[in-house]
Scaffold this motif. Sequence first.
Motif, mmCIF file in Angstrom:
data_model
loop_
_atom_site.group_PDB
_atom_site.id
_atom_site.type_symbol
_atom_site.label_atom_id
_atom_site.label_comp_id
_atom_site.label_asym_id
_atom_site.label_seq_id
_atom_site.Cartn_x
_atom_site.Cartn_y
_atom_site.Cartn_z
ATOM 1 N N ASP B 93 -20.633 6.980 -8.003
ATOM 2 C CA ASP B 93 -22.144 6.834 -8.309
ATOM 3 C C ASP B 93 -22.557 5.367 -8.740
ATOM 4 O O ASP B 93 -21.930 4.714 -9.612
ATOM 5 C CB ASP B 93 -22.537 7.675 -9.519
ATOM 6 C CG ASP B 93 -23.905 7.508 -10.226
ATOM 7 O OD1 ASP B 93 -24.743 7.058 -9.465
ATOM 8 O OD2 ASP B 93 -24.264 8.372 -11.139
ATOM 9 N N LEU B 94 -23.600 4.808 -8.153
ATOM 10 C CA LEU B 94 -23.962 3.267 -8.222
ATOM 11 C C LEU B 94 -24.202 2.991 -9.789
ATOM 12 O O LEU B 94 -24.373 1.851 -10.116
ATOM 13 C CB LEU B 94 -24.846 2.957 -7.117
ATOM 14 C CG LEU B 94 -25.034 1.373 -7.096
ATOM 15 C CD1 LEU B 94 -23.949 0.687 -6.314
ATOM 16 C CD2 LEU B 94 -26.402 1.171 -6.011
ATOM 17 N N GLY B 95 -25.035 3.957 -10.164
ATOM 18 C CA GLY B 95 -25.774 4.116 -11.723
ATOM 19 C C GLY B 95 -24.723 4.115 -12.716
ATOM 20 O O GLY B 95 -25.079 4.209 -13.927
ATOM 21 N N LYS B 96 -23.270 4.408 -12.314
ATOM 22 C CA LYS B 96 -22.393 4.837 -13.349
ATOM 23 C C LYS B 96 -22.037 3.672 -14.579
ATOM 24 O O LYS B 96 -22.303 3.736 -15.570
ATOM 25 C CB LYS B 96 -21.200 5.330 -12.677
ATOM 26 C CG LYS B 96 -19.927 6.011 -13.576
ATOM 27 C CD LYS B 96 -20.427 7.317 -13.982
ATOM 28 C CE LYS B 96 -19.627 7.907 -14.650
ATOM 29 N NZ LYS B 96 -19.876 9.323 -14.846
ATOM 30 N N PRO B 97 -21.968 2.501 -13.958
ATOM 31 C CA PRO B 97 -21.885 1.353 -15.104
ATOM 32 C C PRO B 97 -22.712 1.195 -16.077
ATOM 33 O O PRO B 97 -22.772 0.971 -17.268
ATOM 34 C CB PRO B 97 -21.806 0.069 -14.229
ATOM 35 C CG PRO B 97 -21.287 0.614 -12.890
ATOM 36 C CD PRO B 97 -21.949 1.934 -12.619
ATOM 37 N N VAL B 98 -24.139 1.381 -15.380
ATOM 38 C CA VAL B 98 -25.278 1.259 -16.325
ATOM 39 C C VAL B 98 -25.528 2.430 -17.588
ATOM 40 O O VAL B 98 -25.577 2.278 -18.616
ATOM 41 C CB VAL B 98 -26.575 1.167 -15.474
ATOM 42 C CG1 VAL B 98 -27.844 1.103 -16.542
ATOM 43 C CG2 VAL B 98 -26.704 0.245 -14.678
ATOM 44 N N GLU B 99 -25.044 3.540 -16.864
ATOM 45 C CA GLU B 99 -24.834 4.824 -17.890
ATOM 46 C C GLU B 99 -24.014 4.508 -18.881
ATOM 47 O O GLU B 99 -24.132 4.734 -20.096
ATOM 48 C CB GLU B 99 -24.467 6.141 -17.034
ATOM 49 C CG GLU B 99 -25.543 6.544 -16.055
ATOM 50 C CD GLU B 99 -25.419 7.712 -15.517
ATOM 51 O OE1 GLU B 99 -24.060 8.290 -15.690
ATOM 52 O OE2 GLU B 99 -25.951 8.140 -14.453
ATOM 53 N N MET B 100 -22.709 4.056 -18.216
ATOM 54 C CA MET B 100 -21.588 4.005 -19.308
ATOM 55 C C MET B 100 -22.069 2.732 -20.543
ATOM 56 O O MET B 100 -21.643 2.849 -21.558
ATOM 57 C CB MET B 100 -20.576 3.472 -18.810
ATOM 58 C CG MET B 100 -19.665 4.765 -17.916
ATOM 59 S SD MET B 100 -18.371 4.168 -16.848
ATOM 60 C CE MET B 100 -17.159 4.100 -18.371
ATOM 61 N N GLU B 101 -22.796 1.690 -19.934
ATOM 62 C CA GLU B 101 -23.170 0.658 -20.884
ATOM 63 C C GLU B 101 -24.237 1.424 -22.233
ATOM 64 O O GLU B 101 -24.138 1.043 -23.262
ATOM 65 C CB GLU B 101 -23.953 -0.423 -20.096
ATOM 66 C CG GLU B 101 -22.937 -1.694 -19.796
ATOM 67 C CD GLU B 101 -23.675 -2.735 -19.069
ATOM 68 O OE1 GLU B 101 -25.030 -2.746 -19.504
ATOM 69 O OE2 GLU B 101 -23.324 -3.488 -18.291
ATOM 70 N N GLY B 102 -25.195 2.283 -21.475
ATOM 71 C CA GLY B 102 -25.945 2.838 -22.523
ATOM 72 C C GLY B 102 -25.583 3.831 -23.355
ATOM 73 O O GLY B 102 -25.968 4.115 -24.523
ATOM 74 N N GLN B 103 -24.194 4.415 -23.187
ATOM 75 C CA GLN B 103 -23.374 5.074 -24.101
ATOM 76 C C GLN B 103 -22.855 4.412 -25.465
ATOM 77 O O GLN B 103 -22.522 3.409 -25.256
ATOM 78 C CB GLN B 103 -22.404 5.850 -23.325
ATOM 79 C CG GLN B 103 -22.888 7.028 -22.367
ATOM 80 C CD GLN B 103 -21.806 7.637 -21.728
ATOM 81 O OE1 GLN B 103 -20.902 7.467 -21.835
ATOM 82 N NE2 GLN B 103 -22.148 8.620 -20.750
#
Lengths: 215, 103
Positions: B93-103
Amino acid sequence: MQGFDPALFEQLEFLLIAGIVLVLAYLALEHKEIVYAAFFFGFMASFVAGFFLLLEAPFIAGMQIAVYTGGISTLIIFASLLLPRAQDSTLETFATPRARQISLVVAVVVTVMTGFLAVIFPWAESFSEAFVSISQDLNGLAHWLWFENGIYVQMIALIMITALVGAITLLRMDKAEQLSSITGVFGVEAEPKTTEEATINDDEHAADDSTGVDE
Amino acid sequence: MVPLSWYLVLAFMLIGLGGYGMMVKRNLIRILIGAEIMGNGVMIALVAIALYSPVFSFTGQGLIILVISVAAAHTALAMVLMLMYNRRYGSVDLGKPVEMEGQ
């Protein structure tokens, strides 16, 4: 056959192949199953080779089938089978429909504008049709490639080897990084030191330090 | 003979379709397929221009051989990067790093 126009037949052939290519490209992007999408991409690449045959470039058509249909689509199929979450359908679109709409509008605008420019450009004045040369001469192409521009062919080979070696090195570095937490420096599994070994090593280090100071 | 503009319109339609796929999708494999579709569009345009030009007959074909070779190499490289991405983030998933940063 009387009244048969080869030019019209060629145009019909073009329209047929163009329709198939566009449908297959759309399916390659939008089909839910990514493995099927990869198959559609392979078929699309084969039909693009049909255009090269229409354009009197049979060598390029063969290369297209060998590399794209035979190599790249197979690579994509294997990657989609190797990666466990590649077939997750939630990955297909962005979370917001707004992003999708904006992307769609941008793609349509770019296509229409570039297509419009292609149509209005004075190709007829630029390339006189009287000079259209049929380049089916494979010997001529081989001579042009290897005798006149052989150095560039070798440069291409070098670039490809560099890219592939770089890819393998990257993969090995990543693997080594993951394994470093459970293995030693030389790839041997780290074992806990006994007390005696630790004492001997400490003494050796102390001796080395003192000689270093004397020098 | 098929007019050159027909080939160019088709080529730009493929480029637009590939660009749409690259912009809309989050799956890295799908994005790679989009890039390859764009590459195919570019190749059709190049071969068509090479055929219709009195000068570029062999030059165009040589250029296409270069493009196909580089496409094969960059696909292999993209696959390796995709495997590394999958190892690091557990997904393509291309958006995974952004999601992980948000957590």
